[in-house]
Scaffold this active site. Structure first.
Site, PDB file in Angstrom:
ATOM      1  N   THR A 134       0.878  -1.176   0.000  1.00 54.93           N
ATOM      2  CA  THR A 134       0.000   0.000   0.000  1.00 54.93           C
ATOM      3  C   THR A 134       0.911   1.220   0.000  1.00 54.93           C
ATOM      4  O   THR A 134       1.647   1.447   0.970  1.00 54.93           O
ATOM      5  CB  THR A 134      -0.886   0.035   1.261  1.00 54.93           C
ATOM      6  OG1 THR A 134      -1.685  -1.145   1.271  1.00 54.93           O
ATOM      7  CG2 THR A 134      -1.781   1.257   1.262  1.00 54.93           C
TER       8      THR A 134
ATOM      9  N   LYS B  69      -7.881   1.693  -3.023  1.00 56.05           N
ATOM     10  CA  LYS B  69      -7.580   1.267  -1.645  1.00 56.05           C
ATOM     11  C   LYS B  69      -7.696   2.453  -0.668  1.00 56.05           C
ATOM     12  O   LYS B  69      -8.328   2.338   0.380  1.00 56.05           O
ATOM     13  CB  LYS B  69      -6.164   0.664  -1.618  1.00 56.05           C
ATOM     14  CG  LYS B  69      -5.526   0.559  -0.268  1.00 56.05           C
ATOM     15  CD  LYS B  69      -5.573  -0.819   0.307  1.00 56.05           C
ATOM     16  CE  LYS B  69      -5.078  -0.800   1.746  1.00 56.05           C
ATOM     17  NZ  LYS B  69      -5.192  -2.026   2.448  1.00 56.05           N
TER      18      LYS B  69
ATOM     19  N   LYS C  79      -1.806   5.211   8.561  1.00 54.76           N
ATOM     20  CA  LYS C  79      -0.990   5.228   7.338  1.00 54.76           C
ATOM     21  C   LYS C  79      -1.877   5.481   6.116  1.00 54.76           C
ATOM     22  O   LYS C  79      -1.586   6.344   5.282  1.00 54.76           O
ATOM     23  CB  LYS C  79      -0.258   3.883   7.177  1.00 54.76           C
ATOM     24  CG  LYS C  79       0.487   3.773   5.853  1.00 54.76           C
ATOM     25  CD  LYS C  79       1.041   2.388   5.564  1.00 54.76           C
ATOM     26  CE  LYS C  79       1.545   2.353   4.123  1.00 54.76           C
ATOM     27  NZ  LYS C  79       2.056   1.055   3.703  1.00 54.76           N
TER      28      LYS C  79
HETATM   29  P1  NAD Z   1       5.873  -5.896   7.158  1.00 55.82           P
HETATM   30  O1  NAD Z   1       6.648  -4.741   7.665  1.00 55.82           O
HETATM   31  O2  NAD Z   1       5.565  -7.039   8.052  1.00 55.82           O
HETATM   32  O3  NAD Z   1       6.602  -6.507   5.842  1.00 55.82           O
HETATM   33  C1  NAD Z   1       7.370  -5.758   4.938  1.00 55.82           C
HETATM   34  C2  NAD Z   1       8.646  -6.547   4.684  1.00 55.82           C
HETATM   35  O4  NAD Z   1       9.433  -5.864   3.704  1.00 55.82           O
HETATM   36  C3  NAD Z   1       9.528  -6.689   5.929  1.00 55.82           C
HETATM   37  O5  NAD Z   1       9.770  -8.068   6.190  1.00 55.82           O
HETATM   38  C4  NAD Z   1      10.808  -5.933   5.562  1.00 55.82           C
HETATM   39  O6  NAD Z   1      11.968  -6.503   6.124  1.00 55.82           O
HETATM   40  C5  NAD Z   1      10.786  -6.069   4.053  1.00 55.82           C
HETATM   41  N1  NAD Z   1      11.625  -5.080   3.367  1.00 55.82           N
HETATM   42  C6  NAD Z   1      11.735  -3.745   3.603  1.00 55.82           C
HETATM   43  N2  NAD Z   1      12.605  -3.186   2.735  1.00 55.82           N
HETATM   44  C7  NAD Z   1      13.046  -4.180   1.934  1.00 55.82           C
HETATM   45  C8  NAD Z   1      13.957  -4.243   0.844  1.00 55.82           C
HETATM   46  N3  NAD Z   1      14.607  -3.155   0.419  1.00 55.82           N
HETATM   47  N4  NAD Z   1      14.175  -5.443   0.256  1.00 55.82           N
HETATM   48  C9  NAD Z   1      13.531  -6.552   0.680  1.00 55.82           C
HETATM   49  N5  NAD Z   1      12.660  -6.563   1.722  1.00 55.82           N
HETATM   50  C10 NAD Z   1      12.421  -5.396   2.327  1.00 55.82           C
HETATM   51  O7  NAD Z   1       4.525  -5.274   6.549  1.00 55.82           O
HETATM   52  P2  NAD Z   1       3.184  -6.053   6.159  1.00 55.82           P
HETATM   53  O8  NAD Z   1       2.244  -6.014   7.307  1.00 55.82           O
HETATM   54  O9  NAD Z   1       3.544  -7.349   5.520  1.00 55.82           O
HETATM   55  O10 NAD Z   1       2.606  -5.063   5.059  1.00 55.82           O
HETATM   56  C11 NAD Z   1       3.183  -4.955   3.760  1.00 55.82           C
HETATM   57  C12 NAD Z   1       2.372  -3.957   2.956  1.00 55.82           C
HETATM   58  O11 NAD Z   1       1.006  -4.400   2.899  1.00 55.82           O
HETATM   59  C13 NAD Z   1       2.329  -2.550   3.548  1.00 55.82           C
HETATM   60  O12 NAD Z   1       2.390  -1.620   2.513  1.00 55.82           O
HETATM   61  C14 NAD Z   1       0.987  -2.498   4.280  1.00 55.82           C
HETATM   62  O13 NAD Z   1       0.473  -1.189   4.373  1.00 55.82           O
HETATM   63  C15 NAD Z   1       0.134  -3.383   3.387  1.00 55.82           C
HETATM   64  N6  NAD Z   1      -1.001  -4.037   4.061  1.00 55.82           N
HETATM   65  C16 NAD Z   1      -0.832  -4.634   5.273  1.00 55.82           C
HETATM   66  C17 NAD Z   1      -1.920  -5.235   5.889  1.00 55.82           C
HETATM   67  C18 NAD Z   1      -1.785  -5.907   7.239  1.00 55.82           C
HETATM   68  O14 NAD Z   1      -2.818  -6.231   7.843  1.00 55.82           O
HETATM   69  N7  NAD Z   1      -0.581  -6.143   7.729  1.00 55.82           N
HETATM   70  C19 NAD Z   1      -3.174  -5.235   5.253  1.00 55.82           C
HETATM   71  C20 NAD Z   1      -3.298  -4.667   4.003  1.00 55.82           C
HETATM   72  C21 NAD Z   1      -2.190  -4.057   3.406  1.00 55.82           C
END
Ligand code: NAD
Length: 296
Positions: free
Chosen positions: A96, A171, A246
């Site tokens: 997102t 979204k 966010k």
């Molecule tokens: P998270 O922080 O658990 O996962 C993100 C991952 O990306 C982490 O493991 C981090 O180490 C990795 N990362 C960061 N920079 C990186 C790079 N340069 N190379 C490789 N890996 C890298 O977040 P999440 O909860 O999995 O959410 C991910 C996305 O989905 C976000 O944009 C969030 O807004 C969206 N989202 C989350 C949810 C939820 O309920 N968690 C729901 C809908 C949407």
């Protein structure tokens, strides 16, 4: 079966990538946190040591990263996806992020002869694990159709919202409705409390009257009427207040950039910022009722 590079194996990405493995795809995973890659390998995936390694020699690359700056770096950085993937590779960003970054990265991908969609999701970690996410997709008709089978391995509802960036637009518009409506429902319950009107009575009446909405009837923010909502378990998320903040900030950024009047969206962002600052980043977003009671 496709060869897929999956970058970002966090709370959401780990489950989404595992579902692709279960569907029979050959998935190489990369995350800057090495233990996330190890967990993915134990779920049947293979490990990549860098963004470049995950992007080379695959049919498609999927990213699930925290925010726009990570997406811009991972795609357009000197050691990024566009520098390593072959022309014709399908690129899917499910993070997102802000609409402007989504459109800028799609444009850069197009110039590198690759096909890109933005495909943010709703459904949370539970939906990612169960493979029941909703995908909101921005990109061309052709690229959408190409991506559909792989999105179906991770989700249940797949919507094409229009051209590049429109998945992100859908979204943030949806979540702005959700943030505003949740505050509205919570205000009504707080007023009812002050007036001596029982929660269940208000629920029974409003859920069949003109106050009916998802925040009331599916995600009721007080315990009792819907026994499965976070209100019944101490506001454990669910969907956290930090995530809601966010998305509301992204909506405000987009509203300012496009000159759209969203005064209630602005107010909702300010109210969730107060809740967040009071230490409730990881409280479910329906816990905002505590702030309205003056008890955050
Ligand atoms: P998270 O922080 O658990 O996962 C993100 C991952 O990306 C982490 O493991 C981090 O180490 C990795 N990362 C960061 N920079 C990186 C790079 N340069 N190379 C490789 N890996 C890298 O977040 P999440 O909860 O999995 O959410 C991910 C996305 O989905 C976000 O944009 C969030 O807004 C969206 N989202 C989350 C949810 C939820 O309920 N968690 C729901 C809908 C949407």
């Amino acid at each position: 079966m496709s060869a897929i590079g999956f970058i970002g194996l966090g709370n959401m990405g780990s489950h989404m990538a595992a579902n692709l493995v279960k569907a029979g795809h050959d998935v190489k995973g990369f995350d800057v946190v090495t233990s996330n890659v190890d967990t993915f390998v134990s779920a049947g995936g293979s490990a990549s040591g860098s963004v470049g390694e995950a992007s080379a020699g695959v049919d498609m690359v999927i990213t699930m990263l925290p925010a726009g700056k990570h997406v811009r770096d991972v795609y357009t950085g000197s050691d990024g996806i566009l520098a390593h993937a072959a022309p014709g590779t399908l690129l899917i960003d499910s993070s997102t992020i802000d609409v402007a970054s989504a459109r800028a990265v799609a444009d850069a991908a197009h110039k590198a002869d690759m096909h890109m969609i933005d495909a943010p999701v709703s459904g949370g970690v539970g939906g990612a694990e169960a493979g029941t996410l909703t995908f909101m997709v921005g990109g061309s008709d052709e690229t959408f159709e190409k991506a559909r089978p792989v999105l179906e391995a991770m989700g249940k509802n797949i919507f094409h919202a229009g051209g590049a960036g429109n998945g992100q637009a859908a979204k943030i518009c949806n979540n702005m409705i959700l943030g505003i409506s949740m505050i509205g429902v919570c205000e009504a319950f707080v007023l009812a409390e002050q007036l001596g009107l029982d929660h269940q009575k208000l629920f029974d009446i409003s859920s069949t009257a003109s106050g009916q909405c998802w925040s009331l009837t599916t995600y009721c923010p007080v315990p009792g009427p819907i026994p499965t909502t976070p209100a019944n378990s101490g506001y454990k998320p669910g969907f956290s207040a930090g995530m809601m903040l966010k998305d509301l900030k992204l909506a405000q950024e987009a509203a300012q950039a496009s000159d759209a009047a969203t005064p209630l969206g602005a107010q909702a962002a300010a109210i969730y910022a107060l809740f967040d600052a009071a230490g409730h980043t990881d409280t479910d977003f329906s816990g905002i009722i505590k702030l309205l009671r003056g008890k955050a």
